[in-house]
Design an enzyme around this catalytic site. Structure first.
Site, PDB file in Angstrom:
ATOM      1  N   TYR A   1     -28.738  88.005  20.628  1.00  0.00           N
ATOM      2  CA  TYR A   1     -30.168  88.326  20.703  1.00  0.00           C
ATOM      3  C   TYR A   1     -30.477  89.059  22.006  1.00  0.00           C
ATOM      4  O   TYR A   1     -31.167  90.087  22.014  1.00  0.00           O
ATOM      5  CB  TYR A   1     -30.980  87.036  20.602  1.00  0.00           C
ATOM      6  CG  TYR A   1     -32.479  87.240  20.591  1.00  0.00           C
ATOM      7  CD1 TYR A   1     -33.121  87.715  19.457  1.00  0.00           C
ATOM      8  CD2 TYR A   1     -33.247  86.934  21.710  1.00  0.00           C
ATOM      9  CE1 TYR A   1     -34.503  87.891  19.435  1.00  0.00           C
ATOM     10  CE2 TYR A   1     -34.619  87.104  21.700  1.00  0.00           C
ATOM     11  CZ  TYR A   1     -35.244  87.588  20.565  1.00  0.00           C
ATOM     12  OH  TYR A   1     -36.606  87.760  20.548  1.00  0.00           O
TER      13      TYR A   1
ATOM     14  N   SER B   1     -37.938  91.794  23.608  1.00  0.00           N
ATOM     15  CA  SER B   1     -38.193  90.393  23.953  1.00  0.00           C
ATOM     16  C   SER B   1     -37.985  90.200  25.453  1.00  0.00           C
ATOM     17  O   SER B   1     -37.292  90.992  26.100  1.00  0.00           O
ATOM     18  CB  SER B   1     -37.226  89.484  23.185  1.00  0.00           C
ATOM     19  OG  SER B   1     -37.192  88.179  23.731  1.00  0.00           O
TER      20      SER B   1
END
Length: 256
Positions: free
Chosen positions: A166, A143
Protein backbone atom coordinates in the site's frame (compact mmCIF):
# COMPACT_ATOMS: atom_id res chain seq x y z
CA UNK A 1 -17.81 24.62 -7.43
CA UNK A 2 -17.50 22.85 -10.77
CA UNK A 3 -19.07 24.32 -13.89
CA UNK A 4 -22.68 23.37 -14.47
CA UNK A 5 -23.05 20.28 -16.66
CA UNK A 6 -19.39 19.35 -16.29
CA UNK A 7 -18.99 15.65 -17.05
CA UNK A 8 -16.75 13.87 -14.55
CA UNK A 9 -15.74 10.22 -14.91
CA UNK A 10 -15.29 8.59 -11.48
CA UNK A 11 -13.46 5.26 -11.51
CA UNK A 12 -14.52 3.34 -8.42
CA UNK A 13 -17.56 5.60 -8.24
CA UNK A 14 -19.57 3.12 -6.19
CA UNK A 15 -16.96 2.90 -3.44
CA UNK A 16 -16.48 4.64 -0.11
CA UNK A 17 -14.84 7.79 -1.50
CA UNK A 18 -16.16 7.55 -5.05
CA UNK A 19 -19.84 7.54 -4.06
CA UNK A 20 -19.33 10.72 -2.03
CA UNK A 21 -17.54 12.37 -4.96
CA UNK A 22 -20.44 11.43 -7.24
CA UNK A 23 -22.96 12.89 -4.80
CA UNK A 24 -21.10 16.20 -4.64
CA UNK A 25 -20.73 16.37 -8.42
CA UNK A 26 -24.48 15.93 -8.87
CA UNK A 27 -25.29 18.42 -6.09
CA UNK A 28 -23.01 20.95 -7.82
CA UNK A 29 -24.91 20.65 -11.10
CA UNK A 30 -22.50 18.29 -12.79
CA UNK A 31 -22.88 14.89 -14.43
CA UNK A 32 -21.15 11.87 -12.91
CA UNK A 33 -20.06 8.75 -14.75
CA UNK A 34 -19.76 5.87 -12.28
CA UNK A 35 -17.35 3.20 -13.51
CA UNK A 36 -17.21 0.27 -11.11
CA UNK A 37 -17.37 -3.52 -11.12
CA UNK A 38 -19.29 -3.90 -7.85
CA UNK A 39 -22.79 -4.84 -9.00
CA UNK A 40 -24.31 -4.77 -5.52
CA UNK A 41 -23.08 -1.24 -4.76
CA UNK A 42 -24.05 0.02 -8.22
CA UNK A 43 -27.60 -1.27 -7.76
CA UNK A 44 -27.88 0.58 -4.45
CA UNK A 45 -26.70 3.81 -6.04
CA UNK A 46 -29.10 3.33 -8.96
CA UNK A 47 -31.98 3.24 -6.49
CA UNK A 48 -30.76 6.44 -4.86
CA UNK A 49 -30.47 8.29 -8.20
CA UNK A 50 -33.59 6.73 -9.70
CA UNK A 51 -34.65 8.51 -12.92
CA UNK A 52 -31.75 10.98 -12.68
CA UNK A 53 -30.12 12.00 -15.96
CA UNK A 54 -27.04 13.22 -14.09
CA UNK A 55 -25.64 9.81 -13.22
CA UNK A 56 -24.45 7.31 -15.80
CA UNK A 57 -23.31 3.79 -14.93
CA UNK A 58 -20.59 1.68 -16.48
CA UNK A 59 -20.49 -1.68 -14.74
CA UNK A 60 -17.32 -3.39 -15.86
CA UNK A 61 -14.06 -4.81 -14.61
CA UNK A 62 -11.85 -2.14 -16.14
CA UNK A 63 -8.61 -4.08 -15.86
CA UNK A 64 -7.14 -3.46 -19.32
CA UNK A 65 -6.35 -0.51 -21.58
CA UNK A 66 -8.87 -1.77 -24.14
CA UNK A 67 -11.72 -1.88 -21.61
CA UNK A 68 -10.80 1.54 -20.27
CA UNK A 69 -10.78 3.01 -23.78
CA UNK A 70 -14.15 1.44 -24.57
CA UNK A 71 -15.66 2.96 -21.43
CA UNK A 72 -14.35 6.39 -22.42
CA UNK A 73 -15.74 6.05 -25.95
CA UNK A 74 -19.09 4.95 -24.50
CA UNK A 75 -19.16 7.95 -22.17
CA UNK A 76 -18.29 10.46 -24.89
CA UNK A 77 -20.93 8.99 -27.16
CA UNK A 78 -23.49 9.60 -24.42
CA UNK A 79 -22.43 13.09 -23.26
CA UNK A 80 -20.27 14.36 -26.16
CA UNK A 81 -17.44 15.15 -23.76
CA UNK A 82 -15.60 14.35 -20.52
CA UNK A 83 -14.22 17.27 -18.50
CA UNK A 84 -12.47 15.46 -15.68
CA UNK A 85 -11.38 12.12 -14.30
CA UNK A 86 -11.21 11.13 -10.63
CA UNK A 87 -9.48 7.83 -9.87
CA UNK A 88 -11.03 6.39 -6.70
CA UNK A 89 -10.22 2.77 -7.52
CA UNK A 90 -9.03 0.64 -4.61
CA UNK A 91 -8.62 -2.90 -5.96
CA UNK A 92 -7.87 -5.60 -3.39
CA UNK A 93 -6.06 -8.64 -4.78
CA UNK A 94 -5.20 -12.08 -3.45
CA UNK A 95 -2.57 -12.00 -0.75
CA UNK A 96 -3.26 -8.39 0.18
CA UNK A 97 -2.63 -7.19 3.73
CA UNK A 98 0.05 -9.57 4.93
CA UNK A 99 2.96 -8.68 7.18
CA UNK A 100 6.13 -7.69 5.31
CA UNK A 101 7.85 -11.00 6.03
CA UNK A 102 4.93 -12.96 4.58
CA UNK A 103 4.49 -11.11 1.27
CA UNK A 104 4.80 -13.61 -1.58
CA UNK A 105 6.31 -13.06 -5.01
CA UNK A 106 3.27 -14.42 -6.84
CA UNK A 107 0.93 -12.03 -5.02
CA UNK A 108 3.02 -8.97 -5.81
CA UNK A 109 2.57 -9.34 -9.56
CA UNK A 110 -1.17 -8.77 -9.32
CA UNK A 111 -1.11 -6.36 -6.41
CA UNK A 112 1.34 -3.89 -7.92
CA UNK A 113 -0.32 -4.05 -11.34
CA UNK A 114 -3.74 -3.20 -9.92
CA UNK A 115 -2.49 -0.64 -7.40
CA UNK A 116 -0.07 1.30 -9.64
CA UNK A 117 -0.13 -0.20 -13.15
CA UNK A 118 -3.86 0.27 -13.61
CA UNK A 119 -3.82 3.95 -12.53
CA UNK A 120 -1.05 4.48 -15.10
CA UNK A 121 -3.20 2.90 -17.84
CA UNK A 122 -6.22 5.01 -16.85
CA UNK A 123 -4.07 8.16 -16.94
CA UNK A 124 -2.66 7.14 -20.32
CA UNK A 125 -6.14 6.65 -21.79
CA UNK A 126 -7.57 9.90 -20.45
CA UNK A 127 -4.53 11.95 -21.37
CA UNK A 128 -4.80 10.75 -24.96
CA UNK A 129 -8.32 12.17 -25.00
CA UNK A 130 -7.57 15.36 -23.04
CA UNK A 131 -4.61 16.09 -25.33
CA UNK A 132 -6.91 16.00 -28.35
CA UNK A 133 -9.42 18.43 -26.86
CA UNK A 134 -6.67 20.52 -25.16
CA UNK A 135 -8.42 20.52 -21.83
CA UNK A 136 -9.02 18.22 -18.88
CA UNK A 137 -8.43 17.53 -15.22
CA UNK A 138 -7.22 14.39 -13.45
CA UNK A 139 -7.43 13.82 -9.69
CA UNK A 140 -5.60 10.84 -8.22
CA UNK A 141 -6.11 9.48 -4.71
CA UNK A 142 -2.97 8.66 -2.74
CA UNK A 143 -2.66 8.43 1.04
CA UNK A 144 -0.68 9.70 4.00
CA UNK A 145 1.02 6.29 3.84
CA UNK A 146 2.40 7.42 0.48
CA UNK A 147 3.82 10.53 2.09
CA UNK A 148 5.59 9.00 5.09
CA UNK A 149 6.09 5.67 6.83
CA UNK A 150 3.25 4.23 8.91
CA UNK A 151 3.23 4.88 12.64
CA UNK A 152 3.88 1.31 13.62
CA UNK A 153 3.23 2.04 17.30
CA UNK A 154 -0.46 2.40 16.40
CA UNK A 155 -0.55 -1.28 15.40
CA UNK A 156 1.47 -2.73 18.29
CA UNK A 157 -0.07 -5.91 19.78
CA UNK A 158 -3.12 -5.58 17.50
CA UNK A 159 -4.26 -7.95 14.76
CA UNK A 160 -3.74 -5.20 12.20
CA UNK A 161 -1.07 -4.28 9.66
CA UNK A 162 -0.33 -1.45 7.25
CA UNK A 163 0.67 -3.34 4.08
CA UNK A 164 4.00 -2.37 2.56
CA UNK A 165 2.47 -2.75 -0.93
CA UNK A 166 0.00 0.00 0.00
CA UNK A 167 2.79 2.43 0.92
CA UNK A 168 4.71 1.59 -2.25
CA UNK A 169 1.65 2.03 -4.46
CA UNK A 170 0.49 5.27 -2.87
CA UNK A 171 3.99 6.76 -3.12
CA UNK A 172 3.88 5.75 -6.77
CA UNK A 173 0.57 7.56 -7.30
CA UNK A 174 2.17 10.80 -6.08
CA UNK A 175 5.14 10.29 -8.40
CA UNK A 176 2.82 9.46 -11.29
CA UNK A 177 0.93 12.71 -10.68
CA UNK A 178 4.05 14.89 -10.60
CA UNK A 179 5.66 13.18 -13.60
CA UNK A 180 2.58 13.53 -15.82
CA UNK A 181 1.94 17.12 -14.77
CA UNK A 182 5.33 18.15 -16.17
CA UNK A 183 5.16 15.73 -19.10
CA UNK A 184 1.96 17.42 -20.29
CA UNK A 185 3.23 20.96 -19.75
CA UNK A 186 1.48 23.65 -21.82
CA UNK A 187 -1.33 21.25 -22.80
CA UNK A 188 -4.04 22.96 -20.66
CA UNK A 189 -4.36 19.77 -18.63
CA UNK A 190 -4.16 19.76 -14.84
CA UNK A 191 -3.16 16.66 -12.89
CA UNK A 192 -3.28 16.69 -9.10
CA UNK A 193 -3.48 14.30 -6.19
CA UNK A 194 -4.86 14.19 -2.67
CA UNK A 195 -3.51 12.18 0.25
CA UNK A 196 -6.21 11.52 2.83
CA UNK A 197 -5.67 10.26 6.33
CA UNK A 198 -7.46 7.14 7.52
CA UNK A 199 -11.09 7.05 6.41
CA UNK A 200 -13.78 5.19 8.29
CA UNK A 201 -15.83 2.48 6.65
CA UNK A 202 -18.29 -0.09 7.96
CA UNK A 203 -15.50 -2.15 9.50
CA UNK A 204 -15.38 -2.07 13.28
CA UNK A 205 -11.88 -0.96 14.17
CA UNK A 206 -10.06 -1.59 17.43
CA UNK A 207 -10.81 1.08 20.03
CA UNK A 208 -7.14 0.95 20.98
CA UNK A 209 -6.10 1.69 17.40
CA UNK A 210 -8.61 4.55 17.07
CA UNK A 211 -7.37 6.09 20.33
CA UNK A 212 -3.74 5.84 19.24
CA UNK A 213 -4.54 7.26 15.80
CA UNK A 214 -6.52 10.15 17.30
CA UNK A 215 -3.62 11.04 19.60
CA UNK A 216 -1.56 12.10 16.55
CA UNK A 217 -4.31 14.24 15.03
CA UNK A 218 -5.46 17.77 15.79
CA UNK A 219 -9.23 17.57 16.18
CA UNK A 220 -11.02 14.52 14.76
CA UNK A 221 -8.80 11.54 14.09
CA UNK A 222 -10.11 9.09 11.49
CA UNK A 223 -11.97 10.97 8.77
CA UNK A 224 -15.24 10.36 6.98
CA UNK A 225 -15.27 10.20 3.18
CA UNK A 226 -17.21 13.46 2.87
CA UNK A 227 -14.37 15.28 4.69
CA UNK A 228 -12.14 15.08 1.60
CA UNK A 229 -14.66 15.59 -1.20
CA UNK A 230 -14.60 19.39 -1.06
CA UNK A 231 -10.92 19.39 -1.98
CA UNK A 232 -11.56 17.11 -4.95
CA UNK A 233 -14.32 19.38 -6.25
CA UNK A 234 -12.05 22.39 -5.74
CA UNK A 235 -9.33 20.74 -7.85
CA UNK A 236 -11.90 20.02 -10.56
CA UNK A 237 -13.00 23.64 -10.61
CA UNK A 238 -11.52 26.73 -12.27
CA UNK A 239 -10.79 28.16 -8.83
CA UNK A 240 -7.74 25.91 -8.74
CA UNK A 241 -6.58 26.57 -12.32
CA UNK A 242 -2.97 27.27 -11.31
CA UNK A 243 -2.64 24.24 -9.05
CA UNK A 244 -0.89 21.53 -11.03
CA UNK A 245 1.18 18.49 -10.11
CA UNK A 246 0.46 18.91 -6.41
CA UNK A 247 -0.28 16.44 -3.64
CA UNK A 248 -2.66 17.90 -1.08
CA UNK A 249 -2.64 16.22 2.33
CA UNK A 250 -5.95 15.98 4.20
CA UNK A 251 -5.23 14.20 7.45
CA UNK A 252 -6.21 16.36 10.45
CA UNK A 253 -2.55 16.89 11.26
CA UNK A 254 -1.58 13.20 11.42
CA UNK A 255 1.56 13.69 9.33
CA UNK A 256 2.88 16.70 11.26
Amino acid sequence: MIKKNSVIYVAGGAGRIGSQVVNEIVNSGGIAIIADNNKKKINLIKKYYKNSDRVYFIQSNLNSKNRINNSIIKSIKRFKKIDGFVNCLYPITKGWGKKFELVREEDLKNTLFYQIGLPLLFAQAFLEYFSKIKNGKIINISSIQGVQAPKFSHYKNLNMVSPIEYSIAKSGIISLTKYLSKYYKNKKIRINCISPGGIKDNTELSKTFLKRYRSDCNSKGMLDAHDIVGTILFLLSDKSKFINGQNIIIDDGWSL
